[in-house]
Write an enzyme that holds these catalytic residues in place. Structure first.
Site: not given
Ligand code: NAP
Length: 254
Positions: A68, A160, A164
């Site tokens: 967790d 955001y 970042k």
């Molecule tokens: N998708 C994009 O376009 C993109 C681009 C650049 C960077 N990123 C970065 O890449 C990373 C992963 O993103 P993704 O695209 O894989 O999105 P995602 O599938 O939505 O994953 C986001 C993750 O953050 C977790 N999370 C959110 N709030 C949290 C909290 N309070 N405590 C613990 N976990 C928490 C979520 O867990 P829950 O399941 O519990 O909600 C989920 O595992 C993020 O840092 C994002 O900013 C994404």
């Protein structure tokens, strides 16, 4: 420790259910040496599914464990990370949690601050706790999912982008502080990735899939690269956008 082929045997994911993290675990497992996966995240069906998926990927030789972890609880991070290292060395720590706020969230003071707590404050404490463990074991790679959004925050995405930018600066500085200790920090700056986070948003130029980010991460681990753009072309695009006058930049439809 990485073997001669730079293949990690153990990984700690902070943000267990992230689509990018799940694709990265799958890519690491395909290299054939991964036998310990610790998935730290909020309990729920998404984390359960990630555990099930990783279990099938590491096969019989592997152990997958869920812990967790809540980014908004920095007071707990040291203990969670200690638990993750309790079964042995960790080769890779992947920081993959984060939230993407909408305009209403950005306009509400409490909600806006909560985004900063998750994306920046929680990341700082989790990385600090992880760095101490990796420094003590004398090897390892921290992979930090930053974003191209932090390179120059856009008006449509400034909250955001600000989180970042802070995370990127912190991770880059931490990496410099760790130079010579055997611990590396890889800062990953993806553009638009088609994942749960961006579901429902309009398509963006140079979009990629989670698997593209995963392959870039796997290539960077142990490879000496400290900053990774995904796709690579974004590095050039951003070096132009970064220098545009503000009056021009804020009018761009991005
Ligand atoms: N998708 C994009 O376009 C993109 C681009 C650049 C960077 N990123 C970065 O890449 C990373 C992963 O993103 P993704 O695209 O894989 O999105 P995602 O599938 O939505 O994953 C986001 C993750 O953050 C977790 N999370 C959110 N709030 C949290 C909290 N309070 N405590 C613990 N976990 C928490 C979520 O867990 P829950 O399941 O519990 O909600 C989920 O595992 C993020 O840092 C994002 O900013 C994404």
């Amino acid at each position: 420790m990485l073997d001669a082929l730079r293949s990690p045997q153990s990984v700690l994911v902070l943000g267990a259910s992230s689509d990018i993290a799940q694709a990265t675990v799958a890519a690491l497992a395909r290299r054939g040496r991964l036998d310990r996966v610790v998935l730290a995240g909020r309990p729920g069906p998404r984390r359960d599914a990630a555990v099930q998926k990783a279990t099938s990927e590491v096969g019989r030789r592997g152990v997958v464990r869920a812990l967790d972890f809540d980014a908004t609880r920095p007071d707990e991070h040291e203990a969670v990370v200690a638990e993750a290292f309790a079964d042995g060395d960790v080769d890779v720590v992947l920081l993959a949690f984060g939230v993407l706020p909408d305009a209403a969230t950005a306009a509400a003071p409490d909600a806006a601050a909560a985004v900063v707590t998750t994306n920046f404050t929680g990341a700082v404490s989790a990385l600090t706790a992880s760095a101490a463990r990796l420094r003590a074991q004398g090897h390892g790679t921290m992979v930090v999912l930053s974003s191209v959004a932090g390179e120059r925050p856009r008006r449509s995405n400034y909250l955001y982008g600000a989180t970042k930018a802070g995370l990127d600066a912190f991770a880059t500085g931490l990496g410099d502080d760790l130079a010579g200790t055997g611990v590396e920090v890889v800062v990953v700056r993806p553009g638009f990735v088609r994942t749960s986070m961006t579901a429902g948003l309009g398509p963006a130029p140079l979009s990629v899939d989670a698997s593209d980010v995963a392959e870039a991460v796997v290539a960077a681990v142990g490879g000496g690269t400290r900053t990774v753009w995904v796709p690579g072309a974004l590095r050039l695009v951003m070096s132009v956008l970064r220098h545009l006058p503000r009056a021009v930049f804020r009018r761009l439809p991005i």
